[in-house]
Motif scaffolding. Structure first.
Motif, PDB file in Angstrom:
ATOM      1  N   THR A 234       0.841  -1.197   0.000  1.00 41.72           N
ATOM      2  CA  THR A 234       0.000   0.000   0.000  1.00 41.72           C
ATOM      3  C   THR A 234       0.874   1.245   0.000  1.00 41.72           C
ATOM      4  OG1 THR A 234      -1.717  -1.165   1.235  1.00 41.72           O
ATOM      5  CG2 THR A 234      -1.855   1.234   1.160  1.00 41.72           C
ATOM      6  N   ALA A 235       0.517   2.234  -0.810  1.00 37.32           N
ATOM      7  CA  ALA A 235       1.324   3.450  -0.907  1.00 37.32           C
ATOM      8  C   ALA A 235       0.424   4.653  -1.134  1.00 37.32           C
ATOM      9  CB  ALA A 235       2.336   3.330  -2.042  1.00 37.32           C
ATOM     10  N   ILE A 236       0.820   5.769  -0.578  1.00 37.16           N
ATOM     11  CA  ILE A 236       0.234   7.074  -0.884  1.00 37.16           C
ATOM     12  C   ILE A 236       1.086   7.719  -1.970  1.00 37.16           C
ATOM     13  CG2 ILE A 236      -0.254   9.383   0.003  1.00 37.16           C
ATOM     14  CD1 ILE A 236      -0.754   8.136   2.721  1.00 37.16           C
ATOM     15  N   PHE A 237       0.441   8.308  -2.970  1.00 36.92           N
ATOM     16  CA  PHE A 237       1.208   8.905  -4.056  1.00 36.92           C
ATOM     17  C   PHE A 237       0.615  10.263  -4.414  1.00 36.92           C
ATOM     18  CE2 PHE A 237      -2.175   6.507  -6.089  1.00 36.92           C
ATOM     19  CZ  PHE A 237      -2.632   7.351  -7.088  1.00 36.92           C
ATOM     20  N   SER A 238       1.430  11.096  -5.020  1.00 34.76           N
ATOM     21  CA  SER A 238       0.984  12.400  -5.508  1.00 34.76           C
ATOM     22  C   SER A 238       1.682  12.696  -6.825  1.00 34.76           C
ATOM     23  CB  SER A 238       1.284  13.511  -4.498  1.00 34.76           C
ATOM     24  OG  SER A 238       2.691  13.682  -4.356  1.00 34.76           O
ATOM     25  N   ARG A 239       1.030  13.503  -7.643  1.00 40.34           N
ATOM     26  CA  ARG A 239       1.605  13.924  -8.918  1.00 40.34           C
ATOM     27  C   ARG A 239       1.163  15.350  -9.212  1.00 40.34           C
ATOM     28  NH1 ARG A 239       3.702  11.786 -13.687  1.00 40.34           N
ATOM     29  NH2 ARG A 239       3.300  13.057 -15.533  1.00 40.34           N
ATOM     30  N   THR A 240       2.120  16.188  -9.558  1.00 38.26           N
ATOM     31  CA  THR A 240       1.841  17.571  -9.938  1.00 38.26           C
ATOM     32  C   THR A 240       2.614  17.871 -11.218  1.00 38.26           C
ATOM     33  OG1 THR A 240       1.553  18.248  -7.623  1.00 38.26           O
ATOM     34  CG2 THR A 240       1.989  19.988  -9.238  1.00 38.26           C
ATOM     35  N   ASP A 241       1.940  18.465 -12.195  1.00 37.20           N
ATOM     36  CA  ASP A 241       2.654  18.796 -13.429  1.00 37.20           C
ATOM     37  C   ASP A 241       2.189  20.131 -13.994  1.00 37.20           C
ATOM     38  OD1 ASP A 241       0.321  18.185 -15.163  1.00 37.20           O
ATOM     39  OD2 ASP A 241       0.760  16.121 -14.663  1.00 37.20           O
ATOM     40  N   PHE A 242       3.116  20.768 -14.685  1.00 36.37           N
ATOM     41  CA  PHE A 242       2.890  22.041 -15.367  1.00 36.37           C
ATOM     42  C   PHE A 242       3.338  21.878 -16.815  1.00 36.37           C
ATOM     43  CE2 PHE A 242       3.867  22.861 -10.928  1.00 36.37           C
ATOM     44  CZ  PHE A 242       2.828  23.686 -10.532  1.00 36.37           C
ATOM     45  N   ALA A 243       2.548  22.397 -17.746  1.00 32.51           N
ATOM     46  CA  ALA A 243       2.881  22.237 -19.161  1.00 32.51           C
ATOM     47  C   ALA A 243       2.582  23.523 -19.922  1.00 32.51           C
ATOM     48  CB  ALA A 243       2.088  21.074 -19.763  1.00 32.51           C
ATOM     49  N   TYR A 244       3.405  23.777 -20.928  1.00 32.96           N
ATOM     50  CA  TYR A 244       3.157  24.877 -21.864  1.00 32.96           C
ATOM     51  C   TYR A 244       3.141  24.291 -23.263  1.00 32.96           C
ATOM     52  CZ  TYR A 244       3.994  28.842 -24.935  1.00 32.96           C
ATOM     53  OH  TYR A 244       3.911  29.758 -25.953  1.00 32.96           O
ATOM     54  N   GLN A 245       2.042  24.514 -23.977  1.00 32.36           N
ATOM     55  CA  GLN A 245       1.881  24.003 -25.336  1.00 32.36           C
ATOM     56  C   GLN A 245       1.899  25.168 -26.312  1.00 32.36           C
ATOM     57  OE1 GLN A 245      -1.829  21.920 -26.136  1.00 32.36           O
ATOM     58  NE2 GLN A 245      -0.874  20.706 -27.747  1.00 32.36           N
ATOM     59  N   ASN A 246       2.780  25.060 -27.304  1.00 31.31           N
ATOM     60  CA  ASN A 246       2.969  26.125 -28.273  1.00 31.31           C
ATOM     61  C   ASN A 246       2.679  25.591 -29.663  1.00 31.31           C
ATOM     62  OD1 ASN A 246       3.904  28.462 -29.646  1.00 31.31           O
ATOM     63  ND2 ASN A 246       5.912  27.488 -29.888  1.00 31.31           N
ATOM     64  N   TYR A 247       1.629  26.101 -30.305  1.00 34.34           N
ATOM     65  CA  TYR A 247       1.342  25.748 -31.695  1.00 34.34           C
ATOM     66  C   TYR A 247       2.236  26.566 -32.612  1.00 34.34           C
ATOM     67  CZ  TYR A 247      -2.644  22.944 -30.327  1.00 34.34           C
ATOM     68  OH  TYR A 247      -3.428  21.966 -29.773  1.00 34.34           O
ATOM     69  N   LEU A 248       2.713  25.935 -33.672  1.00 37.81           N
ATOM     70  CA  LEU A 248       3.708  26.559 -34.542  1.00 37.81           C
ATOM     71  C   LEU A 248       3.094  27.511 -35.555  1.00 37.81           C
ATOM     72  CD1 LEU A 248       6.053  23.492 -35.087  1.00 37.81           C
ATOM     73  CD2 LEU A 248       6.084  25.222 -33.278  1.00 37.81           C
ATOM     74  N   ASN A 249       1.753  27.613 -35.562  1.00 40.16           N
ATOM     75  CA  ASN A 249       1.040  28.586 -36.408  1.00 40.16           C
ATOM     76  C   ASN A 249       1.424  28.451 -37.880  1.00 40.16           C
ATOM     77  OD1 ASN A 249      -0.309  29.818 -34.192  1.00 40.16           O
ATOM     78  ND2 ASN A 249       1.567  30.943 -33.706  1.00 40.16           N
ATOM     79  N   GLU A 250       1.507  27.214 -38.330  1.00 38.18           N
ATOM     80  CA  GLU A 250       1.827  26.959 -39.732  1.00 38.18           C
ATOM     81  C   GLU A 250       0.535  26.982 -40.549  1.00 38.18           C
ATOM     82  OE1 GLU A 250       5.264  24.006 -40.269  1.00 38.18           O
ATOM     83  OE2 GLU A 250       4.324  23.370 -38.398  1.00 38.18           O
ATOM     84  N   SER A 251       0.456  27.877 -41.475  1.00 40.10           N
ATOM     85  CA  SER A 251      -0.746  28.029 -42.286  1.00 40.10           C
ATOM     86  C   SER A 251      -0.779  26.976 -43.383  1.00 40.10           C
ATOM     87  CB  SER A 251      -0.805  29.421 -42.917  1.00 40.10           C
ATOM     88  OG  SER A 251      -0.870  30.411 -41.908  1.00 40.10           O
ATOM     89  N   ARG A 272      -1.007  24.663 -18.775  1.00 35.21           N
ATOM     90  CA  ARG A 272      -1.819  23.677 -18.075  1.00 35.21           C
ATOM     91  C   ARG A 272      -1.158  23.310 -16.747  1.00 35.21           C
ATOM     92  NH1 ARG A 272      -1.457  21.204 -23.269  1.00 35.21           N
ATOM     93  NH2 ARG A 272      -0.303  19.421 -22.406  1.00 35.21           N
ATOM     94  N   ALA A 273      -1.980  23.107 -15.740  1.00 32.96           N
ATOM     95  CA  ALA A 273      -1.486  22.685 -14.432  1.00 32.96           C
ATOM     96  C   ALA A 273      -2.468  21.683 -13.843  1.00 32.96           C
ATOM     97  CB  ALA A 273      -1.334  23.871 -13.488  1.00 32.96           C
ATOM     98  N   SER A 274      -1.943  20.680 -13.177  1.00 32.80           N
ATOM     99  CA  SER A 274      -2.802  19.703 -12.512  1.00 32.80           C
ATOM    100  C   SER A 274      -2.070  19.109 -11.329  1.00 32.80           C
ATOM    101  CB  SER A 274      -3.225  18.587 -13.474  1.00 32.80           C
ATOM    102  OG  SER A 274      -2.122  17.787 -13.842  1.00 32.80           O
ATOM    103  N   THR A 275      -2.826  18.672 -10.348  1.00 28.18           N
ATOM    104  CA  THR A 275      -2.259  18.010  -9.179  1.00 28.18           C
ATOM    105  C   THR A 275      -3.257  16.985  -8.673  1.00 28.18           C
ATOM    106  OG1 THR A 275      -1.237  18.353  -7.008  1.00 28.18           O
ATOM    107  CG2 THR A 275      -3.155  19.717  -7.553  1.00 28.18           C
ATOM    108  N   ARG A 276      -2.753  15.905  -8.106  1.00 32.52           N
ATOM    109  CA  ARG A 276      -3.641  14.895  -7.553  1.00 32.52           C
ATOM    110  C   ARG A 276      -2.931  14.149  -6.428  1.00 32.52           C
ATOM    111  NH1 ARG A 276      -5.149  11.746 -12.654  1.00 32.52           N
ATOM    112  NH2 ARG A 276      -4.782  13.818 -13.505  1.00 32.52           N
ATOM    113  N   LEU A 277      -3.727  13.633  -5.518  1.00 37.90           N
ATOM    114  CA  LEU A 277      -3.244  12.865  -4.372  1.00 37.90           C
ATOM    115  C   LEU A 277      -4.046  11.582  -4.314  1.00 37.90           C
ATOM    116  CD1 LEU A 277      -1.479  12.732  -1.756  1.00 37.90           C
ATOM    117  CD2 LEU A 277      -3.439  13.786  -0.574  1.00 37.90           C
ATOM    118  N   GLY A 278      -3.368  10.446  -4.093  1.00 38.16           N
ATOM    119  CA  GLY A 278      -4.094   9.185  -4.146  1.00 38.16           C
ATOM    120  C   GLY A 278      -3.514   8.112  -3.262  1.00 38.16           C
ATOM    121  N   LEU A 279      -4.241   7.005  -3.213  1.00 32.49           N
ATOM    122  CA  LEU A 279      -3.858   5.828  -2.442  1.00 32.49           C
ATOM    123  C   LEU A 279      -3.972   4.611  -3.343  1.00 32.49           C
ATOM    124  CD1 LEU A 279      -3.223   4.550   0.400  1.00 32.49           C
ATOM    125  CD2 LEU A 279      -5.698   4.243   0.639  1.00 32.49           C
TER     126      LEU A 279
END
Length: 428
Positions: A234-251, A272-279
């Motif tokens: 049994t384990a407690i776990f957490s995950r937090t992430d941050f992301a930046y998405q850049n479109y290249l604007n190619e026509s 984007r940002a997300s965080t979660r805590l779980g078991l």
């Protein structure tokens, strides 16, 4: 209400040389590398795992079309070659070098998927996957990991035709390539009961066809993971992430024209940002589960922002070794090429049973409720889908290096959404 049906029935003879398999999309015999991978061929301090699978099947709706579906028989061949430092079965055989890793652990390989259709004028497709994973100072208090993956998929999707295909050139090229580079710093206690890792990944997502290059983008992601195993299973776990998405604007331009073709949907740079805590753990020797809850928020430069509660939950019942039944519910928030984002609620069940150590039967079924954000290129309209899926498969292992599988599946996507063509000289 409009529905898109897609079914697949396949009969497979998978020549799993030395019982080594990889994860290639839509092949059951390649979906569980841990189970299928045997001792392999020892080459010095490494293991070599070659293999190939051959699949023959039938698709009732190749293009997932709402009207005028095109059906076809299909042949798929999927070879693979993997290399790793000693481990797996060799560790259980008492190999001291495998049981006590040195200063580096490596695992990687290459796999492919070559699909040919029997119907006339249907182009084949080629998929590929390259995966390289190097860990320096593994299983020690401080270690460092490097990853490189390349994944190429080439599915047919969402095309309705009014009659027989005149030429394979009439079918758009949906081939998509995703290249990922990453690094990870891992800190853990000597026994691994408490573990933390900080990672960075760079993703380059691009399409072969100029018709879809407006979707080409890059994503930078930083994530922090932590787990604490306070009981044997049994384990407690957490995950937090941050992301930046850049479109290249190619026509995208029409042939011989300098005027950009207007898009059916809009895309936007975003944070984007997300965080979660779980078991995650065992309740009894036969019952286990996972429960995690968190929050996600996406901020877009154009269009609507999104935020949502995110949930991952699953209960697993193991009545006997090799047999498992699970039910679960997930709620996710993910980016999309339409409407910026998708909120998904998914109810699912899955089961698998092993008989006689050589026969494996699996079943997976569920329903998803999808909510796409309002798309400014579609007049701000929201889109709601209900998607139903069921998949069943069986595998029989003749010997350690040869297996045969039979699998079938059905997917139905119900939606009332109808795309409106953009104004201008046509659309993508």
């Amino acid at each position: 209400m409009r529905g898109t049906w897609h079914s697949w029935l396949g009969l497979t003879i998978a020549s799993l040389l030395l019982c080594a398999t990889a994860s290639v999309h839509a092949q059951e015999w390649l979906s569980d590398r841990k189970r299928a991978e045997g001792a392999g061929i020892r080459v010095g301090d490494f293991e070599l795992h070659p293999g190939v699978g051959t699949e023959v099947g039938y698709l009732s709706n190749v293009f997932n079309a709402d009207k005028h579906p095109v059906s076809s028989g299909a042949l798929r061949i999927a070879p693979h070659l993997f290399l790793s430092t000693l481990g797996g079965e060799r560790a259980t055989e008492g190999d001291t070098q495998a049981a006590h890793p040195g200063m580096a652990a490596f695992r990687g390989g290459l796999s492919g998927s070559f699909m040919e259709y029997f119907a006339p004028n249907l182009p084949g497709s080629v998929g590929a996957n390259l995966n390289l994973d190097l860990t320096l100072n593994p299983q020690r208090p401080v270690s460092f990991g490097l990853i490189e993956t390349f994944d190429r998929t080439n599915p047919h999707s969402n095309i309705s035709v009014t009659g027989p295909l005149k030429s394979s050139a009439a079918v758009p090229n949906f081939a998509r390539n995703q290249e990922t580079l990453g690094a990870r710093l891992i800190l853990q206690t000597p026994g691994g009961l408490w573990k933390n890792d900080l990672g960075y990944r760079f993703l380059w997502d691009f399409f072969d066809s100029d018709q879809f290059k407006g979707n080409n983008n890059q994503v930078h992601t930083v994530d922090l993971n932590s787990s604490w195993e306070f009981l044997p299973k049994t384990a407690i776990f957490s995950r937090t992430d941050f992301a930046y998405q850049n479109y290249l604007n190619e026509s995208v331009f029409a042939p011989g024209s300098t005027a950009a073709i207007p898009r059916y949907t809009s895309v936007s740079d975003n944070y984007r940002a997300s965080t979660r805590l779980g078991l995650n753990g065992a309740v009894t020797s036969r019952i286990a589960g996972t429960a995690a809850v968190g929050y996600a928020a996406d901020y877009f430069k154009t269009g609507n922002n999104a935020e949502s509660l995110v949930v991952n939950s699953e209960v697993r019942y193991v009545p006997a070794d090799g047999t498992e039944w699970a039910v679960g519910y997930d709620r996710t928030l993910t980016p999309s090429f339409q409407g910026n984002f998708i909120k998904t609620d998914r109810l699912f069940t899955r089961a698998r049973a092993m008989f006689g150590g050589s026969t494996l039967v699996s079943l997976r079924a569920g329903v998803e409720f999808l909510h796409y954000g309002a798309d400014i290129n579609q007049g701000g309209a929201h889109r709601f889908d209900r998607r139903y899926f069921v998949e069943a498969s069986g595998e029989y292992r003749f010997v350690s290096w040869l297996a045969g599988t039979l699998q079938g599946g059905l997917m139905v996507d119900d939606t009332a959404f109808v795309f409106k063509a953009p104004t201008g000289p046509g659309g993508v």
